[in-house]
Design a protein around this motif. Structure first.
Motif, PDB file in Angstrom:
ATOM      1  N   LEU A 160       0.827  -1.213   0.000  1.00 17.12           N
ATOM      2  CA  LEU A 160       0.000   0.000   0.000  1.00 17.12           C
ATOM      3  C   LEU A 160       0.859   1.259   0.000  1.00 17.12           C
ATOM      4  O   LEU A 160       0.511   2.252  -0.639  1.00 17.12           O
ATOM      5  N   ALA A 161       1.988   1.217   0.685  1.00 15.63           N
ATOM      6  CA  ALA A 161       2.888   2.370   0.708  1.00 15.63           C
ATOM      7  C   ALA A 161       3.536   2.601  -0.654  1.00 15.63           C
ATOM      8  O   ALA A 161       3.771   3.745  -1.046  1.00 15.63           O
ATOM      9  N   ASP A 212      -6.676  -1.414  11.197  1.00 12.21           N
ATOM     10  CA  ASP A 212      -6.095  -0.418  12.098  1.00 12.21           C
ATOM     11  C   ASP A 212      -4.940   0.335  11.459  1.00 12.21           C
ATOM     12  O   ASP A 212      -4.684   1.488  11.800  1.00 12.21           O
ATOM     13  N   ARG A 213      -4.243  -0.306  10.526  1.00 14.88           N
ATOM     14  CA  ARG A 213      -3.049   0.299   9.936  1.00 14.88           C
ATOM     15  C   ARG A 213      -3.310   1.074   8.657  1.00 14.88           C
ATOM     16  O   ARG A 213      -2.456   1.845   8.220  1.00 14.88           O
ATOM     17  N   VAL A 214      -4.453   0.864   8.026  1.00 21.61           N
ATOM     18  CA  VAL A 214      -4.775   1.598   6.793  1.00 21.61           C
ATOM     19  C   VAL A 214      -6.136   2.261   6.951  1.00 21.61           C
ATOM     20  O   VAL A 214      -7.161   1.612   6.929  1.00 21.61           O
ATOM     21  N   ALA A 215      -6.128   3.532   7.105  1.00 21.76           N
ATOM     22  CA  ALA A 215      -7.369   4.246   7.378  1.00 21.76           C
ATOM     23  C   ALA A 215      -8.069   4.729   6.110  1.00 21.76           C
ATOM     24  O   ALA A 215      -9.274   4.930   6.118  1.00 21.76           O
ATOM     25  N   THR A 216      -7.339   4.899   5.024  1.00 20.16           N
ATOM     26  CA  THR A 216      -7.934   5.553   3.859  1.00 20.16           C
ATOM     27  C   THR A 216      -8.405   4.612   2.764  1.00 20.16           C
ATOM     28  O   THR A 216      -9.216   5.003   1.938  1.00 20.16           O
ATOM     29  N   THR A 217      -7.929   3.387   2.732  1.00 20.02           N
ATOM     30  CA  THR A 217      -8.315   2.460   1.677  1.00 20.02           C
ATOM     31  C   THR A 217      -9.470   1.580   2.147  1.00 20.02           C
ATOM     32  O   THR A 217      -9.366   0.934   3.183  1.00 20.02           O
TER      33      THR A 217
END
Length: 150
Positions: free
Chosen positions: A72-73, A97-102
């Motif tokens: 993702l990064a 918890d680690r990816v808020a926008t996808t």
């Protein structure tokens, strides 16, 4: 042979000749965008990838949470994540918890009364395994409708 191809070996005066013929197959058009598929089971990943590509999505694969976060990064064009809830020592909830926008769609074979399944349903759409391509299509359509509604 499984793909409909042919292999021919022969000797020539200049050495060996190998001729491989494979059928020309045009891929399904990519209309749905890029999906990150996160599944730790090697035997299931191709099944879900094929469903997604048939539905018009370009698929990137990861086998765990850390690999998914790294992808993702590196790939900002990923528009959706389809992730299993149970992913070894980490879970699809950890990924949430680690990816808020996808946007994420979770999938699981856990029973509906399992605590992880209950928690997942409060945070994201959940597909119950096994599911069909039509089940996946319906959840993807619902996700797309929610994404575009005001």
């Amino acid at each position: 042979k499984t793909a409909g191809g042919d292999l021919r070996l022969s000797n020539t005066t200049a050495g060996a000749m190998v001729r491989v013929r494979l059928p020309l197959i045009y891929p399904a058009p990519v209309t749905g965008g890029m999906v990150l598929l996160v599944e730790d089971r090697d035997d299931l990943r191709p099944l879900y990838r094929d469903m997604l590509t048939t539905l018009g999505y370009f698929v990137i694969e990861a086998s765990g949470v850390d690999e998914a976060v790294a992808l993702l990064a590196d790939l900002p064009d990923i528009g959706l994540i389809l992730s299993d809830i149970k992913l070894g020592s980490k879970t699809g909830l950890d990924l949430l918890d680690r990816v808020a926008t996808t946007p994420i769609i979770l999938m699981t074979s856990l029973p509906s009364n399992d605590p992880a399944h209950i928690t997942a349903r409060t945070r994201a759409p959940v597909l119950q395994k096994p599911f069909t391509a039509d089940d996946l299509r319906a959840v993807l359509a619902q996700q797309t409708a929610e994404k575009t509604s005001p």
